[in-house]
Enzyme design. Structure first.
Site, mmCIF file in Angstrom:
data_model
loop_
_atom_site.group_PDB
_atom_site.id
_atom_site.type_symbol
_atom_site.label_atom_id
_atom_site.label_comp_id
_atom_site.label_asym_id
_atom_site.label_seq_id
_atom_site.Cartn_x
_atom_site.Cartn_y
_atom_site.Cartn_z
ATOM 1 N N LYS A 120 0.860 -1.180 0.000
ATOM 2 C CA LYS A 120 0.000 0.000 0.000
ATOM 3 C C LYS A 120 0.894 1.226 0.000
ATOM 4 O O LYS A 120 1.711 1.418 0.901
ATOM 5 C CB LYS A 120 -0.903 -0.004 1.225
ATOM 6 C CG LYS A 120 -1.775 1.241 1.326
ATOM 7 C CD LYS A 120 -2.779 1.129 2.430
ATOM 8 C CE LYS A 120 -3.624 2.385 2.518
ATOM 9 N NZ LYS A 120 -4.652 2.284 3.550
ATOM 10 N N LYS A 166 -2.149 -1.471 -3.867
ATOM 11 C CA LYS A 166 -3.022 -0.298 -3.813
ATOM 12 C C LYS A 166 -2.189 0.973 -3.859
ATOM 13 O O LYS A 166 -1.219 1.057 -3.095
ATOM 14 C CB LYS A 166 -3.815 -0.366 -2.510
ATOM 15 C CG LYS A 166 -4.713 0.820 -2.254
ATOM 16 C CD LYS A 166 -5.273 0.707 -0.885
ATOM 17 C CE LYS A 166 -6.063 1.972 -0.607
ATOM 18 N NZ LYS A 166 -6.519 2.041 0.741
HETATM 19 C C1 PBG Z 1 -7.414 3.411 5.461
HETATM 20 C C2 PBG Z 1 -7.733 3.261 4.031
HETATM 21 C C3 PBG Z 1 -7.539 4.210 3.026
HETATM 22 C C4 PBG Z 1 -8.094 3.685 1.880
HETATM 23 C C5 PBG Z 1 -8.606 2.414 2.197
HETATM 24 N N1 PBG Z 1 -8.352 2.160 3.542
HETATM 25 C C6 PBG Z 1 -6.994 5.593 3.074
HETATM 26 C C7 PBG Z 1 -5.710 5.905 3.661
HETATM 27 O O1 PBG Z 1 -4.852 5.026 3.854
HETATM 28 O O2 PBG Z 1 -5.532 7.070 3.973
HETATM 29 C C8 PBG Z 1 -8.149 4.388 0.565
HETATM 30 C C9 PBG Z 1 -9.177 3.929 -0.381
HETATM 31 C C10 PBG Z 1 -9.467 4.865 -1.489
HETATM 32 O O3 PBG Z 1 -8.814 5.909 -1.679
HETATM 33 O O4 PBG Z 1 -10.407 4.550 -2.228
HETATM 34 N N2 PBG Z 1 -6.389 2.730 6.005
#
Ligand code: PBG
Length: 335
Positions: free
Chosen positions: A204, A261
């Protein structure tokens, strides 16, 4: 008069593109509704669906509306949803206390969805950001300058057990703390949830494409301040080898599915992880990817239907088995 130009070619790849029938015979990648996971936002109360400004067509839903939406999605052939709670800011604090409330919003939502549509696979995030007043995915250290890894993992383990007890099929740690997949696996097993799977947000990245999501769940309060940079736990967008390390660690720690992601700007990462593991791979086409296609379509600069299909197809082609996408419902209607 010049003689017509002729090439003496044996190889003419266009032969297989001549008719729709031939093109279909040699099509390499197939996208089906069952490959898609719909992310859904849930809020307290019984208010009308509340559209997220930067995500046209995506709504924060009350639990009754969420259940209705899940029924519709299931009828369209979508077999899985990922639920995200949007808490009232007054229920947030520095420690994300509400995450460990057995009756917190997302757990009530899980129970309602599972009761109404038992066959639908339900996934929930394991991370503290919807619950903390500072918007971080974990709790802060004493100096309040960074997220504390091990203490956060302890809380995530408790969160995962609560989610398993509420009936989720897959818990999805999205926090990027070190060692959390192994710790969550142990905690689930110790609590008797050996059958609850882990979909790990393995690679991520610290991405600007999460902007609209942070508006959706209200975790952006600290945006622009030094505090909300997630760079000490989410990955540097410049790194590919490190993504393989993260994926292999999560696989070894017991992750059942590995996620990359964002998806579209990170197709090389999906491909790289595909080559490095035999486990199923998920990819998350995030809020900003959705928003940019909608924004261009609104301006009349891109064709919405064709771009949403192509953007998700490309993620599948890169090597993702399943794709979380806010386009899930529209795609299911046309696939
Ligand atoms: C939180 C999380 C995030 C997303 C999914 N889970 C945001 C972040 O890490 O700030 C992002 C999903 C999206 O942008 O569609 N841990």
């Amino acid at each position: 008069m010049s003689t017509p130009f002729k090439l003496d070619l044996t190889q003419r790849p266009r032969r297989l593109r001549r008719t729709a029938g031939l093109r279909a015979l040699v099509e390499e990648t197939v996208l089906l509704p069952r490959h898609l996971v719909a992310p859904l936002f849930v809020v307290e109360g019984r208010g009308a669906p509340d559209e997220i400004k930067s995500m046209p067509g995506v709504f924060r839903l009350s639990i009754p509306d969420l259940v209705k939406e899940c029924r519709t999605l299931h009828q369209l052939g979508i077999r899985a949803v990922a639920l995200f709670p949007k808490l009232d800011p007054k229920h947030k604090d520095d420690e994300g206390t509400q995450a460990l409330n057995a009756d917190t919003l997302v757990l009530r939502a899980v129970r309602a969805v599972k009761k109404a549509v038992p066959e639908l696979t339900v996934i929930t995030d394991v991370a503290l950001d919807p619950y903390t007043s500072h918007g971080h995915d974990g709790v802060l250290n004493a100096a309040r300058e960074d997220v504390e890894n091990d203490r956060t993992v302890g809380l995530l383990c408790q969160m995962a057990v609560l989610q398993a007890r509420a009936g989720v099929d897959l818990v999805a740690p999205s926090d990027m703390m070190d060692g959390r997949v192994g710790a969550i696996r142990k905690a689930l097993d110790a609590a008797g949830f050996t059958g609850t799977g882990i979909l790990a947000y393995a690679a991520k990245f610290n991405s600007a494409y999460y902007g609209p999501f942070r508006e959706a769940v209200g975790s952006a309060q600290a945006a622009g301040t030094r505090l909300l940079s997630k760079a000490t736990y989410q990955m540097n967008p410049a790194n590919r080898r490190e993504a393989v390390i993260e994926a292999q660690l999560d696989a070894l720690e017991g992750a059942d599915i590995l996620m990359v992601k964002p998806a579209g700007p990170y197709l090389d990462i999906i491909r790289e992880v595909r080559g490095a593991t035999r486990k199923p791979i998920a990819a998350y086409q995030v809020s900003g990817e959705y928003a940019q296609i909608h924004a261009a379509a609104r301006l009349g600069w891109l064709d919405l239907a064709r771009c949403r299909h192509e953007s998700v197809l490309a993620i599948k082609r890169a090597g993702a088995d399943l794709i979380l996408t806010y386009f899930a419902k529209e795609l299911a209607r046309e696939l």
